[in-house]
Design a protein around this motif. Structure first.
Motif, PDB file in Angstrom:
ATOM      1  N   SER A   1      -0.393  21.470 -47.641  1.00 45.74           N
ATOM      2  CA  SER A   1      -1.098  20.748 -46.580  1.00 45.74           C
ATOM      3  C   SER A   1      -0.838  19.254 -46.679  1.00 45.74           C
ATOM      4  N   SER A   2      -0.811  18.726 -47.906  1.00 53.95           N
ATOM      5  CA  SER A   2      -0.539  17.308 -48.110  1.00 53.95           C
ATOM      6  C   SER A   2       0.845  16.928 -47.600  1.00 53.95           C
TER       7      SER A   2
ATOM      8  N   ASP B   1      -1.254  22.851 -39.374  1.00 51.88           N
ATOM      9  CA  ASP B   1      -2.483  22.215 -38.905  1.00 51.88           C
ATOM     10  C   ASP B   1      -2.480  20.714 -39.219  1.00 51.88           C
ATOM     11  N   LEU B   2      -2.231  20.359 -40.473  1.00 47.85           N
ATOM     12  CA  LEU B   2      -2.255  18.947 -40.845  1.00 47.85           C
ATOM     13  C   LEU B   2      -1.012  18.197 -40.369  1.00 47.85           C
TER      14      LEU B   2
ATOM     15  N   VAL C   1      -2.001  17.238 -36.847  1.00 47.71           N
ATOM     16  CA  VAL C   1      -2.997  16.163 -36.897  1.00 47.71           C
ATOM     17  C   VAL C   1      -2.346  14.845 -37.314  1.00 47.71           C
ATOM     18  N   GLY C   2      -1.451  14.908 -38.321  1.00 49.28           N
ATOM     19  CA  GLY C   2      -0.768  13.704 -38.778  1.00 49.28           C
ATOM     20  C   GLY C   2       0.114  13.080 -37.711  1.00 49.28           C
TER      21      GLY C   2
ATOM     22  N   LYS D   1     -12.834  21.248 -35.416  1.00 48.09           N
ATOM     23  CA  LYS D   1     -11.667  21.096 -36.295  1.00 48.09           C
ATOM     24  C   LYS D   1     -12.057  21.456 -37.737  1.00 48.09           C
TER      25      LYS D   1
ATOM     26  N   ILE E   1       0.495  16.372 -43.774  1.00 45.46           N
ATOM     27  CA  ILE E   1      -0.140  15.107 -43.381  1.00 45.46           C
ATOM     28  C   ILE E   1       0.727  13.920 -43.767  1.00 45.46           C
TER      29      ILE E   1
ATOM     30  N   GLN F   1      -8.907  23.918 -42.064  1.00 40.09           N
ATOM     31  CA  GLN F   1      -8.702  23.961 -43.511  1.00 40.09           C
ATOM     32  C   GLN F   1      -9.803  24.764 -44.196  1.00 40.09           C
TER      33      GLN F   1
ATOM     34  N   CYS G   1       1.400  18.280 -30.271  1.00 40.66           N
ATOM     35  CA  CYS G   1       0.263  18.608 -31.135  1.00 40.66           C
ATOM     36  C   CYS G   1      -0.494  19.818 -30.585  1.00 40.66           C
TER      37      CYS G   1
END
Length: 409
Positions: free
Chosen positions: A136-137, A15-16, A19-20, A105, A140, A108, A166
């Motif tokens: 998750s970090s 997911d992230l 988005v990133g 969105k 991103i 998370q 994406c």
């Protein structure tokens, strides 16, 4: 660790990562379409504004219809939204899509809400949440680098390609969510008709919009006003800074999207490492029971970092100053929360945390618009001065409260 928990962590990571890939590139893409900095600011404000009220709405909907079902639905909607984002040539359509994405969105939040359905041990839940945040970090952090490389290698249609990737990522995530098993802890079925459910959701929609303001109204400001003001100042400073982050680097240092991605990822890594070692950092403040010293040091570090960024004469000096900026931002998030909880003495803790989140969300709504107006009328290089002003105000206030505390002691 069970396969189901690994699947949830994979969903949170993907997911992230998706988005990133695209979010850091949106401001530059909109500018190429002819939009001014005010529209760029609107992109952030609209998204944050809908995020402000959509959390309780999506959460309530997931309680009624099932978290797995709502997770799949939101992922598919976001996938379609991000794909159209790369196809459309209308700025107004992009603004509308940002509103839709802000509303739906909530991946998370939903993945975290699903954890207790598959793991009943509270100690294990805390461990899972920690690992999920770290994974998750990583997503991103990797996203901006990959997206920057693609756009630089394919400047004409790179953004469209990233938007398609994406969108595919969200569809894949929806497919992974489909394979989540039935929860171990079943929800109690509520005997209410469809009409009653619709009324309940409609009520939730309107109530969630005003919930943040209600939470702020409940706060006993005579006790907590300074803490929430500190949080608002930090949130505004960082919100303004991040609103024109990519445009600032491109216009000031002529960085290509690839290197902008590297800088964004570097700052993300420093922030993650700082959060990981927050316990070690706190060990130096054993006598700082009211957190006033830490709060003062946060604003000192934040002000120095922003001033250093303004005075940087090349990108290498700029990156060096990003280190204390990321550290101060990571510590600030914890310090303001701990200051609130310290003063609450266990009373109205949920209300205070809700109010704290509302302050952060409101700063996220206001900051992009302020940066947009400054960028439009004065230039993108002057946006960071608004961040510095906010940090200096916080520094002067925290210094005053620190001296006041020392006199009392």
């Amino acid at each position: 660790m069970s396969l189901t928990i690994c699947l949830l962590q994979a969903i949170a990571f993907l997911d992230l990562l998706a988005v990133g890939l695209i979010v850091p590139l949106v401001p530059s893409h909109v500018r190429k379409m002819g939009a001014n900095h005010i529209y760029v600011g609107l992109l952030g404000s609209i998204y944050s504004g809908f995020q402000l009220g959509s959390g309780p709405l999506i959460g309530s909907l997931s309680d009624l219809k099932g978290r797995k079902t709502i997770l799949i639905m939101t992922l598919l909607i976001c996938g379609a939204g991000y794909t159209i984002l790369g196809i459309t040539e209308s700025i107004f359509v992009i603004l509308f899509l940002r509103a839709v994405l802000g509303l739906f969105k909530q991946t998370q939040m939903l993945t975290k809400a699903l954890v207790p359905d598959y793991e009943t041990n509270e100690a294990r839940q805390a461990e899972i949440y920690g690992k999920m945040a770290a994974i998750s970090s990583a997503g991103i952090t990797l996203g901006p680098v990959i997206g920057g490389h693609i756009v630089e290698d394919h400047p004409e249609n790179g953004f469209t390609f990233i938007a398609a990737v994406c969108g595919i990522g969200f569809v894949v995530n929806a497919g992974l969510s489909y394979f989540l098993p039935k929860p171990l802890t079943r929800q109690k079925k509520k005997s209410r008709g469809n009409e009653e459910q619709a009324i309940n959701l409609l009520y939730t929609f309107f109530s969630s919009i005003k919930q943040s303001f209600v939470e702020l109204y409940k706060v006993e400001w005579s006790i907590y006003w300074d803490v929430f003001l500190f949080k608002a100042l930090v949130g505004f400073a960082m919100g303004v800074y991040y609103s024109n982050y990519s445009l600032y680097l491109q216009s000031t240092y002529n960085l290509t999207p690839k290197y902008v991605g590297y800088v964004i990822s570097f700052q993300g890594i420093i922030g993650s490492v700082s959060s990981f070692f927050i316990g070690f950092i706190n060990s130096f403040y054993k006598k700082d029971e009211d957190y006033s010293q830490r709060n003062f040091h946060v604003f000192v570090l934040l002000s120095m970092s922003l001033l250093g960024l303004i005075l940087s004469f090349n990108i290498y000096i700029y990156v060096i100053w990003l280190v204390p900026l990321a550290i101060s931002n990571a510590i600030a998030r914890l310090v303001t929360l701990e200051m609130v909880l310290k003063r609450s003495h266990g009373d109205h803790r949920g209300t205070l945390i809700g109010a704290s989140n509302s302050v952060r969300s409101l700063a996220g709504v206001v900051a992009p618009m302020v940066s947009g107006y400054i960028g439009h009328y004065f230039g993108v290089r002057y946006v960071i001065y608004a961040s510095l002003v906010s940090a200096v105000i916080g520094l002067s206030m925290s210094c005053h409260f620190r001296r006041k505390r020392l006199k009392i002691d």
